[in-house]
Design a protein around this motif. Structure first.
Motif, short mmCIF file in Angstrom:
data_model
loop_
_atom_site.label_atom_id
_atom_site.label_comp_id
_atom_site.label_asym_id
_atom_site.label_seq_id
_atom_site.Cartn_x
_atom_site.Cartn_y
_atom_site.Cartn_z
N PRO A 32 -3.93 -8.54 2.98
CA PRO A 32 -4.06 -6.94 2.08
C PRO A 32 -4.22 -5.76 3.19
CG PRO A 32 -5.34 -8.67 1.21
CD PRO A 32 -5.13 -9.33 2.45
N VAL A 33 -5.13 -6.05 4.06
CA VAL A 33 -5.32 -4.78 4.70
C VAL A 33 -3.87 -4.36 5.63
CG1 VAL A 33 -6.53 -3.88 6.79
CG2 VAL A 33 -7.92 -5.36 5.18
N ASP A 34 -3.32 -5.28 6.23
CA ASP A 34 -2.11 -4.92 6.87
C ASP A 34 -1.07 -4.53 6.00
OD1 ASP A 34 -3.23 -5.81 9.33
OD2 ASP A 34 -2.29 -7.81 9.15
N THR A 35 -1.05 -4.98 4.80
CA THR A 35 -0.15 -4.50 3.68
C THR A 35 -0.18 -3.01 3.32
OG1 THR A 35 0.29 -6.85 2.74
CG2 THR A 35 0.86 -4.90 1.44
N ALA A 36 -1.57 -2.77 3.13
CA ALA A 36 -1.95 -1.38 2.89
C ALA A 36 -1.47 -0.39 3.99
CB ALA A 36 -3.32 -1.30 2.48
N ARG A 37 -1.80 -0.77 5.13
CA ARG A 37 -1.49 0.12 6.40
C ARG A 37 -0.09 0.24 6.31
NH1 ARG A 37 -5.32 -2.95 10.52
NH2 ARG A 37 -7.21 -1.75 9.96
N SER A 38 0.76 -0.93 5.93
CA SER A 38 2.42 -0.70 5.90
C SER A 38 2.79 0.26 5.06
CB SER A 38 2.94 -2.10 5.93
OG SER A 38 2.88 -2.46 4.51
N TRP A 39 2.15 0.31 3.99
CA TRP A 39 2.56 1.40 2.95
C TRP A 39 2.51 2.88 3.40
CZ3 TRP A 39 -0.15 -1.56 -1.73
CH2 TRP A 39 0.41 -2.50 -2.04
N ALA A 40 1.30 3.14 4.16
CA ALA A 40 1.18 4.36 4.59
C ALA A 40 2.20 4.65 5.80
CB ALA A 40 -0.33 4.26 5.29
N ALA A 41 2.78 3.63 6.71
CA ALA A 41 3.38 3.79 7.50
C ALA A 41 4.87 3.97 6.96
CB ALA A 41 3.73 2.50 8.53
N ASP A 42 5.26 3.52 5.75
CA ASP A 42 6.37 3.80 4.88
C ASP A 42 6.54 5.28 4.40
OD1 ASP A 42 7.54 1.45 5.79
OD2 ASP A 42 7.15 0.58 3.97
N GLY A 43 5.42 5.81 4.42
CA GLY A 43 5.36 7.25 3.82
C GLY A 43 4.53 7.49 2.57
N ALA A 44 4.17 6.41 2.04
CA ALA A 44 3.36 6.60 0.70
C ALA A 44 2.12 7.42 0.89
CB ALA A 44 2.88 5.27 0.36
N GLU A 45 1.78 8.17 -0.16
CA GLU A 45 0.82 9.39 -0.02
C GLU A 45 -0.30 8.97 -0.71
OE1 GLU A 45 2.67 12.67 -2.18
OE2 GLU A 45 3.72 13.40 -0.60
N TRP A 46 -0.43 7.89 -1.74
CA TRP A 46 -1.57 7.17 -2.40
C TRP A 46 -1.23 5.78 -2.38
CZ3 TRP A 46 -6.20 8.75 -4.72
CH2 TRP A 46 -6.22 10.47 -4.59
N MET A 47 -1.90 4.77 -2.73
CA MET A 47 -2.06 3.52 -3.14
C MET A 47 -2.78 3.27 -4.32
SD MET A 47 -3.87 1.01 -0.52
CE MET A 47 -3.80 -0.64 -1.74
N HIS A 48 -2.50 2.30 -5.16
CA HIS A 48 -3.27 1.83 -6.36
C HIS A 48 -3.90 0.51 -5.94
CE1 HIS A 48 -4.81 1.61 -10.49
NE2 HIS A 48 -4.34 0.31 -10.11
N LEU A 49 -5.15 0.28 -6.21
CA LEU A 49 -5.61 -0.95 -5.87
C LEU A 49 -6.61 -1.41 -7.11
CD1 LEU A 49 -6.68 -3.35 -3.79
CD2 LEU A 49 -8.51 -1.67 -3.10
N THR A 50 -6.22 -2.60 -7.67
CA THR A 50 -7.22 -3.10 -9.05
C THR A 50 -7.73 -4.29 -8.35
OG1 THR A 50 -5.49 -2.45 -10.44
CG2 THR A 50 -7.00 -3.94 -10.99
N ASP A 51 -9.13 -4.37 -8.50
CA ASP A 51 -9.92 -5.66 -8.24
C ASP A 51 -10.12 -6.52 -9.46
OD1 ASP A 51 -11.98 -7.30 -7.50
OD2 ASP A 51 -13.23 -5.65 -6.62
N PHE A 52 -9.42 -7.58 -9.56
CA PHE A 52 -9.64 -8.39 -10.82
C PHE A 52 -10.73 -9.12 -10.70
CE2 PHE A 52 -4.61 -8.66 -10.71
CZ PHE A 52 -4.86 -7.78 -11.79
N ASP A 53 -11.47 -9.48 -9.74
CA ASP A 53 -12.78 -9.91 -9.52
C ASP A 53 -13.98 -9.24 -10.21
OD1 ASP A 53 -11.57 -12.14 -8.57
OD2 ASP A 53 -12.37 -12.10 -6.58
N ALA A 54 -13.71 -7.73 -9.90
CA ALA A 54 -14.59 -6.87 -10.45
C ALA A 54 -14.65 -6.68 -11.98
CB ALA A 54 -14.58 -5.73 -9.91
N ILE A 55 -13.42 -6.94 -12.49
CA ILE A 55 -13.33 -6.98 -13.88
C ILE A 55 -14.10 -7.93 -14.50
CG2 ILE A 55 -11.39 -7.64 -15.68
CD1 ILE A 55 -9.59 -5.88 -14.10
#
Length: 247
Positions: A32-55
Motif C-alpha cells: 500500500p505505501v509503495d503504491t501510494a508513492r507511485s501515484w504521486a510519482a505519476d503526477g496525481a494531485e490527491w489520492m482517496h483512501l478508504t479504511d474498511f476496518d474502521a467502518i
C-alpha cells in the motif's frame, strides 16, 4: 477535473469490493505505501483512501493509514468510520487532507455543519445511494433521506466536495450511474466527485463534460491495469482544452 487514485484497505491489504460486500473482498497483492508513492510519482494531485476496518469499528489499519498520510507525498482524502467528532479531528491532526463523512451526517447534521465551518475545504459529504435513499453504516442501513433532501439539508455548508456513489446500479450499468450522479451534480452548489463510474479513460472523458463534476475516484481499474494512471490524468487535464478549427 481531478482524478483521485483510490485505495481501499482491509486487514492491512489493498482490496476492492463488489457493492460494499466486506466479506467478498478481492485482494490485490501490492504494497500500500509503495503504491501510494507511485501515484504521486505519476503526477496525481490527491489520492482517496478508504479504511474498511474502521467502518466496522476496528483500528487494524490505523498505523498503516498514518504511514500513507505521512509518506505518500500527496494529500490524502480519508474515508471510513468517521462516526464522531473526535475521530474526524484525530485524522485531521494526523495530517489527512480531507475527511469524508457519511453516516455521521445522517445522525447529527448540525455537528457535521459545525465541523465543515471549523475545517473549511477539508470535509467531504458522502452521498451513497441505494434504491432512492442514502445509505449509512458502510452501506448497511437505509436512512430516511433521499439524495436530494440530504444535499438540501446541508445547503450553504462549506464542504470541499460531495462524494456521490450509486450503489443501486449494476457494475456494468454506466448509463444509470452517470444519470444519478449527473442529476445530483446539477442540483448541488458544491462540486461533486463521482465514485464507481470509471472503468476506462472514455468514462473520464464523459464525466469531464458533466456540469459540476469536479473529480472521479479510480480504483479497481488501476489495480486491474485496465487504466494507466498517467493516461487518466492526461485525459482529465485536457478534456476541456479548446481544439483549433480545421483550416
Amino acid at each position: 477535473m481531478r482524478i483521485y487514485p483510490t485505495m481501499e484497505l482491509q486487514n492491512g491489504r489493498c482490496v476492492t469490493l463488489d457493492k460494499g460486500r466486506l466479506d467478498e473482498a478481492m485482494i490485490w497483492h501490492v504494497n500500500p505505501v509503495d503504491t501510494a508513492r507511485s501515484w504521486a510519482a505519476d503526477g496525481a494531485e490527491w489520492m482517496h483512501l478508504t479504511d474498511f476496518d474502521a467502518i466496522e469499528g476496528r483500528d487494524t489499519n490505523s498505523e498503516l493509514v498514518e504511514e500513507i498520510i505521512r509518506t505518500a507525498e500527496l494529500p490524502v482524502q480519508l474515508a471510513g468510520g468517521m462516526r464522531t467528532r473526535e475521530q474526524v479531528e484525530h485524522w485531521i491532526d494526523k495530517g489527512a487532507g480531507r475527511i469524508v463523512i457519511g453516516t455521521l451526517a445522517a445522525w447529527d447534521p448540525n455537528l457535521v455543519k459545525e465541523l465543515a465551518k471549523l475545517y473549511p475545504d477539508q470535509i467531504v459529504l458522502a452521498v451513497d445511494v441505494w434504491q432512492g435513499h442514502v445509505m449509512t453504516e458502510g452501506w448497511r442501513s437505509q436512512s430516511a433521506f433521499t439524495p436530494d433532501t440530504f444535499i438540501e439539508a446541508f445547503e450553504g455548508t462549506p464542504f470541499a466536495a460531495i462524494l456521490a456513489t450509486d450503489i443501486d446500479s449494476d457494475m456494468e450499468d454506466i448509463e444509470a450511474q452517470l444519470g444519478l450522479i449527473s442529476g445530483l451534480a446539477e442540483k448541488s452548489r458544491t462540486p461533486v466527485i463521482a465514485s464507481g463510474v470509471v472503468r476506462t479513460t472514455d468514462d473520464i472523458s464523459r464525466l469531464a463534460y458533466i456540469h459540476n463534476i469536479a473529480g472521479a475516484l479510480v480504483s479497481r481499474a488501476l489495480f486491474r491495469k485496465t487504466i494507466d494512471l498517467s493516461d487518466a490524468l492526461e485525459v482529465a487535464r485536457t478534456a476541456h482544452e479548446p481544439v483549433a478549427e480545421f483550416q
